[in-house]
Design an enzyme around this catalytic site. Structure first.
Site, mmCIF file in Angstrom:
data_model
loop_
_atom_site.group_PDB
_atom_site.id
_atom_site.type_symbol
_atom_site.label_atom_id
_atom_site.label_comp_id
_atom_site.label_asym_id
_atom_site.label_seq_id
_atom_site.Cartn_x
_atom_site.Cartn_y
_atom_site.Cartn_z
ATOM 1 N N PHE A 17 1.011 -1.472 0.190
ATOM 2 C CA PHE A 17 0.102 0.162 0.227
ATOM 3 C C PHE A 17 1.364 1.298 -0.010
ATOM 4 O O PHE A 17 2.114 1.443 0.641
ATOM 5 C CB PHE A 17 -0.745 -0.189 1.020
ATOM 6 C CG PHE A 17 -1.580 1.351 1.553
ATOM 7 C CD1 PHE A 17 -2.658 1.475 0.578
ATOM 8 C CD2 PHE A 17 -1.632 2.022 2.764
ATOM 9 C CE1 PHE A 17 -3.858 2.572 0.246
ATOM 10 C CE2 PHE A 17 -2.332 3.487 2.761
ATOM 11 C CZ PHE A 17 -3.420 3.650 1.567
ATOM 12 N N GLY A 18 1.314 2.227 -0.812
ATOM 13 C CA GLY A 18 1.015 3.420 -0.921
ATOM 14 C C GLY A 18 0.372 4.612 -0.852
ATOM 15 O O GLY A 18 -0.706 4.580 -1.572
ATOM 16 N N TYR A 19 0.915 5.154 0.315
ATOM 17 C CA TYR A 19 -0.131 6.569 0.701
ATOM 18 C C TYR A 19 0.859 8.327 0.272
ATOM 19 O O TYR A 19 0.444 9.242 0.395
ATOM 20 C CB TYR A 19 0.431 6.534 1.774
ATOM 21 C CG TYR A 19 0.946 6.413 3.453
ATOM 22 C CD1 TYR A 19 1.119 4.894 3.141
ATOM 23 C CD2 TYR A 19 1.129 7.973 3.601
ATOM 24 C CE1 TYR A 19 2.048 5.068 3.762
ATOM 25 C CE2 TYR A 19 2.607 7.912 4.944
ATOM 26 C CZ TYR A 19 2.915 6.114 4.844
ATOM 27 O OH TYR A 19 4.066 6.270 5.603
ATOM 28 N N GLY A 20 1.883 7.158 -0.292
ATOM 29 C CA GLY A 20 3.081 8.989 -0.549
ATOM 30 C C GLY A 20 3.415 8.632 -2.301
ATOM 31 O O GLY A 20 2.848 8.654 -3.158
ATOM 32 N N SER A 21 5.111 8.795 -1.843
ATOM 33 C CA SER A 21 5.538 9.323 -3.323
ATOM 34 C C SER A 21 4.669 7.875 -4.339
ATOM 35 O O SER A 21 4.909 7.683 -5.492
ATOM 36 C CB SER A 21 6.501 9.080 -3.833
ATOM 37 O OG SER A 21 7.386 8.486 -2.779
ATOM 38 N N GLU A 111 15.199 0.108 5.113
ATOM 39 C CA GLU A 111 14.589 0.705 5.916
ATOM 40 C C GLU A 111 14.715 2.235 5.546
ATOM 41 O O GLU A 111 15.920 2.743 6.087
ATOM 42 C CB GLU A 111 15.165 1.306 7.779
ATOM 43 C CG GLU A 111 14.538 -0.867 8.087
ATOM 44 C CD GLU A 111 14.427 -0.324 9.578
ATOM 45 O OE1 GLU A 111 15.003 0.612 10.499
ATOM 46 O OE2 GLU A 111 14.299 -1.000 10.731
HETATM 47 C C1 BEZ Z 1 4.584 5.766 0.385
HETATM 48 O O1 BEZ Z 1 3.490 5.680 0.845
HETATM 49 O O2 BEZ Z 1 4.330 6.194 -0.791
HETATM 50 C C2 BEZ Z 1 5.657 5.801 1.058
HETATM 51 C C3 BEZ Z 1 5.622 5.536 2.080
HETATM 52 C C4 BEZ Z 1 7.367 5.870 3.453
HETATM 53 C C5 BEZ Z 1 8.128 5.574 2.452
HETATM 54 C C6 BEZ Z 1 8.181 5.814 1.090
HETATM 55 C C7 BEZ Z 1 6.955 5.414 0.371
#
Ligand code: BEZ
Length: 256
Positions: A17-21, A111
Protein backbone atom coordinates in the site's frame (compact mmCIF):
# COMPACT_ATOMS: atom_id res chain seq x y z
CA UNK A 1 8.14 -4.99 11.31
CA UNK A 2 5.11 -5.15 13.62
CA UNK A 3 3.69 -8.11 15.54
CA UNK A 4 6.40 -10.43 14.28
CA UNK A 5 4.67 -10.54 10.91
CA UNK A 6 6.83 -11.28 7.94
CA UNK A 7 4.59 -11.20 4.90
CA UNK A 8 1.51 -9.64 3.39
CA UNK A 9 -0.88 -12.01 1.72
CA UNK A 10 -4.30 -12.68 0.32
CA UNK A 11 -4.47 -16.18 -1.04
CA UNK A 12 -0.69 -16.12 -1.13
CA UNK A 13 -0.64 -12.76 -2.90
CA UNK A 14 1.66 -9.93 -1.93
CA UNK A 15 0.28 -6.40 -1.87
CA UNK A 16 1.97 -3.10 -1.05
CA UNK A 17 0.00 0.00 0.00
CA UNK A 18 1.28 3.46 -0.95
CA UNK A 19 -0.05 6.69 0.54
CA UNK A 20 2.84 8.98 -0.44
CA UNK A 21 5.21 9.00 -3.38
CA UNK A 22 4.38 5.37 -4.11
CA UNK A 23 1.08 6.60 -5.53
CA UNK A 24 2.86 8.04 -8.55
CA UNK A 25 6.19 6.18 -8.29
CA UNK A 26 5.27 2.50 -8.28
CA UNK A 27 7.40 -0.37 -7.03
CA UNK A 28 9.01 -2.74 -9.52
CA UNK A 29 7.23 -5.86 -10.77
CA UNK A 30 3.57 -5.12 -10.08
CA UNK A 31 0.69 -6.35 -12.20
CA UNK A 32 -2.24 -4.59 -10.55
CA UNK A 33 -2.71 -1.12 -9.10
CA UNK A 34 -5.93 -0.44 -7.20
CA UNK A 35 -7.07 2.80 -5.59
CA UNK A 36 -8.58 2.40 -2.13
CA UNK A 37 -8.08 3.24 1.50
CA UNK A 38 -6.96 2.15 4.93
CA UNK A 39 -8.55 3.16 8.23
CA UNK A 40 -7.27 3.72 11.74
CA UNK A 41 -4.71 6.32 10.68
CA UNK A 42 -4.35 9.96 9.70
CA UNK A 43 -1.84 11.09 7.05
CA UNK A 44 0.43 13.93 8.14
CA UNK A 45 3.56 15.70 6.90
CA UNK A 46 5.25 14.81 10.17
CA UNK A 47 8.29 12.88 8.97
CA UNK A 48 11.62 14.60 8.31
CA UNK A 49 13.36 13.76 5.04
CA UNK A 50 17.13 14.05 5.06
CA UNK A 51 17.85 12.02 1.98
CA UNK A 52 15.25 12.90 -0.65
CA UNK A 53 13.30 16.11 -0.10
CA UNK A 54 15.83 17.68 2.23
CA UNK A 55 19.36 17.20 3.51
CA UNK A 56 20.81 16.15 6.89
CA UNK A 57 21.38 19.79 7.80
CA UNK A 58 18.06 21.02 6.37
CA UNK A 59 15.58 18.12 6.36
CA UNK A 60 12.35 18.47 4.37
CA UNK A 61 8.95 17.12 5.37
CA UNK A 62 7.17 14.07 3.95
CA UNK A 63 4.10 12.09 4.94
CA UNK A 64 3.69 9.33 7.45
CA UNK A 65 0.65 7.62 8.96
CA UNK A 66 -0.28 8.32 12.58
CA UNK A 67 -2.43 5.78 14.37
CA UNK A 68 -5.71 7.38 15.37
CA UNK A 69 -5.26 6.17 18.96
CA UNK A 70 -1.98 8.02 19.29
CA UNK A 71 -3.18 11.00 17.27
CA UNK A 72 -6.15 11.50 19.60
CA UNK A 73 -3.70 12.12 22.47
CA UNK A 74 -2.00 15.00 20.61
CA UNK A 75 -2.83 18.62 20.05
CA UNK A 76 -2.88 18.65 16.27
CA UNK A 77 -2.88 22.22 15.01
CA UNK A 78 -4.05 21.20 11.57
CA UNK A 79 -7.36 22.91 10.72
CA UNK A 80 -8.72 19.74 9.06
CA UNK A 81 -8.61 17.24 11.87
CA UNK A 82 -9.39 13.92 10.22
CA UNK A 83 -10.15 12.56 6.76
CA UNK A 84 -13.82 12.07 5.72
CA UNK A 85 -15.04 8.65 6.88
CA UNK A 86 -11.63 8.22 8.48
CA UNK A 87 -10.28 6.88 5.20
CA UNK A 88 -6.69 7.39 4.16
CA UNK A 89 -6.70 7.03 0.39
CA UNK A 90 -3.83 5.63 -1.62
CA UNK A 91 -3.13 2.74 -3.95
CA UNK A 92 -2.26 -0.92 -3.48
CA UNK A 93 0.06 -2.76 -5.84
CA UNK A 94 -0.01 -6.52 -6.36
CA UNK A 95 3.47 -7.84 -6.98
CA UNK A 96 3.78 -10.36 -9.81
CA UNK A 97 3.84 -13.79 -8.11
CA UNK A 98 7.10 -14.90 -9.71
CA UNK A 99 8.84 -11.73 -8.49
CA UNK A 100 7.51 -11.71 -4.91
CA UNK A 101 10.61 -13.19 -3.28
CA UNK A 102 12.86 -10.73 -5.07
CA UNK A 103 10.71 -7.74 -4.14
CA UNK A 104 10.19 -8.94 -0.55
CA UNK A 105 13.89 -9.34 0.00
CA UNK A 106 14.36 -5.90 -1.37
CA UNK A 107 11.60 -4.43 0.81
CA UNK A 108 12.53 -6.25 3.99
CA UNK A 109 16.12 -5.11 4.01
CA UNK A 110 15.17 -1.51 3.48
CA UNK A 111 14.53 0.86 6.32
CA UNK A 112 13.88 4.13 4.64
CA UNK A 113 14.88 7.17 6.60
CA UNK A 114 13.05 6.06 9.74
CA UNK A 115 10.14 4.19 8.12
CA UNK A 116 9.45 0.64 9.20
CA UNK A 117 7.32 -2.13 7.71
CA UNK A 118 3.79 -2.79 8.98
CA UNK A 119 0.72 -4.63 7.72
CA UNK A 120 -2.80 -3.25 7.47
CA UNK A 121 -6.12 -4.16 5.84
CA UNK A 122 -6.51 -2.30 2.53
CA UNK A 123 -10.02 -1.62 1.18
CA UNK A 124 -10.21 -1.55 -2.62
CA UNK A 125 -12.46 1.18 -3.99
CA UNK A 126 -15.49 -0.08 -5.83
CA UNK A 127 -15.97 0.77 -9.50
CA UNK A 128 -18.30 3.49 -8.36
CA UNK A 129 -15.27 5.20 -6.87
CA UNK A 130 -13.03 4.67 -9.85
CA UNK A 131 -14.97 5.26 -13.02
CA UNK A 132 -11.70 5.30 -14.98
CA UNK A 133 -11.33 1.57 -14.47
CA UNK A 134 -14.57 0.06 -15.80
CA UNK A 135 -14.69 -3.67 -16.06
CA UNK A 136 -11.59 -4.18 -13.96
CA UNK A 137 -11.93 -7.26 -11.84
CA UNK A 138 -13.57 -6.25 -8.57
CA UNK A 139 -11.67 -7.08 -5.42
CA UNK A 140 -13.81 -8.26 -2.53
CA UNK A 141 -13.18 -7.37 1.07
CA UNK A 142 -10.04 -5.98 2.61
CA UNK A 143 -6.64 -7.15 1.42
CA UNK A 144 -3.71 -7.48 3.78
CA UNK A 145 -1.04 -5.08 2.58
CA UNK A 146 2.43 -4.02 3.57
CA UNK A 147 2.79 -0.35 4.42
CA UNK A 148 5.74 1.83 5.41
CA UNK A 149 5.11 3.96 8.50
CA UNK A 150 7.34 6.43 10.29
CA UNK A 151 6.18 5.75 13.85
CA UNK A 152 6.53 8.34 16.65
CA UNK A 153 9.60 6.56 18.07
CA UNK A 154 11.72 7.00 14.95
CA UNK A 155 14.42 9.67 14.84
CA UNK A 156 12.87 11.46 11.87
CA UNK A 157 9.43 11.84 13.45
CA UNK A 158 8.60 15.51 13.92
CA UNK A 159 5.03 15.49 15.28
CA UNK A 160 2.43 18.29 15.26
CA UNK A 161 3.47 21.55 13.64
CA UNK A 162 1.85 24.87 13.01
CA UNK A 163 0.38 24.57 9.47
CA UNK A 164 1.75 27.88 8.23
CA UNK A 165 5.23 27.17 9.59
CA UNK A 166 5.09 23.71 8.05
CA UNK A 167 4.10 25.22 4.69
CA UNK A 168 6.99 27.70 4.88
CA UNK A 169 9.35 24.85 5.76
CA UNK A 170 8.19 22.78 2.79
CA UNK A 171 8.46 25.81 0.50
CA UNK A 172 12.15 26.33 1.30
CA UNK A 173 13.22 22.64 1.43
CA UNK A 174 14.97 20.73 -1.31
CA UNK A 175 16.88 17.45 -1.52
CA UNK A 176 18.43 15.05 -4.02
CA UNK A 177 14.98 14.01 -5.28
CA UNK A 178 13.89 17.59 -5.90
CA UNK A 179 11.88 20.36 -4.34
CA UNK A 180 9.85 19.48 -1.28
CA UNK A 181 6.94 21.50 -2.67
CA UNK A 182 6.85 19.36 -5.82
CA UNK A 183 6.39 16.29 -3.61
CA UNK A 184 3.49 18.04 -1.82
CA UNK A 185 1.83 19.24 -5.02
CA UNK A 186 2.45 15.85 -6.66
CA UNK A 187 0.73 14.13 -3.77
CA UNK A 188 -2.19 16.55 -3.85
CA UNK A 189 -2.71 15.99 -7.57
CA UNK A 190 -2.24 12.22 -7.40
CA UNK A 191 -4.79 11.92 -4.62
CA UNK A 192 -7.32 14.02 -6.46
CA UNK A 193 -6.88 11.87 -9.55
CA UNK A 194 -7.67 8.65 -7.71
CA UNK A 195 -11.39 9.35 -7.38
CA UNK A 196 -13.69 12.28 -6.61
CA UNK A 197 -13.58 11.72 -2.87
CA UNK A 198 -9.95 10.76 -2.37
CA UNK A 199 -8.55 14.23 -1.69
CA UNK A 200 -7.03 14.84 1.72
CA UNK A 201 -7.75 18.17 3.44
CA UNK A 202 -4.45 18.18 5.34
CA UNK A 203 -2.61 17.83 2.03
CA UNK A 204 -4.88 20.25 0.17
CA UNK A 205 -4.62 22.92 2.86
CA UNK A 206 -0.82 22.67 2.97
CA UNK A 207 -0.57 22.71 -0.82
CA UNK A 208 -2.69 25.85 -0.95
CA UNK A 209 -0.61 27.56 1.75
CA UNK A 210 2.58 26.75 -0.17
CA UNK A 211 1.05 28.06 -3.41
CA UNK A 212 0.28 31.34 -1.64
CA UNK A 213 3.83 31.58 -0.28
CA UNK A 214 5.23 30.83 -3.74
CA UNK A 215 3.02 33.46 -5.34
CA UNK A 216 4.16 35.99 -2.76
CA UNK A 217 7.86 35.11 -3.02
CA UNK A 218 8.03 34.64 -6.74
CA UNK A 219 5.43 37.11 -7.93
CA UNK A 220 2.74 36.26 -10.48
CA UNK A 221 5.12 34.07 -12.46
CA UNK A 222 4.53 30.99 -10.37
CA UNK A 223 1.01 30.34 -11.50
CA UNK A 224 1.89 30.77 -15.13
CA UNK A 225 4.83 28.42 -14.77
CA UNK A 226 2.70 25.80 -13.01
CA UNK A 227 0.12 25.90 -15.76
CA UNK A 228 2.87 25.39 -18.33
CA UNK A 229 4.28 22.48 -16.35
CA UNK A 230 0.84 20.89 -16.06
CA UNK A 231 0.37 21.20 -19.81
CA UNK A 232 3.74 19.62 -20.36
CA UNK A 233 3.33 16.78 -17.86
CA UNK A 234 -0.38 16.16 -18.16
CA UNK A 235 -1.59 13.68 -15.56
CA UNK A 236 0.93 11.77 -13.55
CA UNK A 237 2.05 8.82 -15.61
CA UNK A 238 3.77 6.32 -13.43
CA UNK A 239 6.78 4.75 -15.05
CA UNK A 240 6.99 1.00 -14.72
CA UNK A 241 10.20 -0.22 -13.11
CA UNK A 242 11.88 -3.08 -14.87
CA UNK A 243 14.12 -4.14 -12.04
CA UNK A 244 14.86 -3.38 -8.43
CA UNK A 245 18.39 -2.47 -9.55
CA UNK A 246 17.06 0.32 -11.69
CA UNK A 247 15.15 1.71 -8.75
CA UNK A 248 18.13 1.44 -6.45
CA UNK A 249 20.21 3.38 -8.92
CA UNK A 250 17.69 6.11 -9.55
CA UNK A 251 15.21 7.14 -6.91
CA UNK A 252 15.11 4.09 -4.67
CA UNK A 253 11.81 2.45 -3.99
CA UNK A 254 9.64 4.38 -1.61
CA UNK A 255 11.97 7.31 -1.85
CA UNK A 256 9.92 9.65 0.29
C1 BEZ B 1 4.40 5.66 0.41
O1 BEZ B 1 3.43 5.09 0.89
O2 BEZ B 1 4.35 6.20 -0.67
C2 BEZ B 1 5.66 5.65 1.19
C3 BEZ B 1 5.62 5.75 2.55
C4 BEZ B 1 6.80 5.74 3.25
C5 BEZ B 1 8.01 5.60 2.61
C6 BEZ B 1 8.02 5.49 1.25
C7 BEZ B 1 6.86 5.51 0.53
Amino acid sequence: MTSGETEASKDGEFWLFGYGSLIWKPPPHFDRRIPGWVTGYVRRFWQASQDHRGTPTAPGRVVTLISEDYWSTLRDRDPHPSPPDNKVWGVAYRIIPSRVDEVKTYLDIREINGYTIHYTPFHPASELHRPDHPGEEEERGPIRALVYIGTPDNDQFVGPQDPQELAAHIYRSEGPSGLNRDYLWGLERSLEELCPESGDEHVRDLAERVRRIAAREEGGGVEERDVRREEHEGHHEFRRRESVDEVEETEKMGED
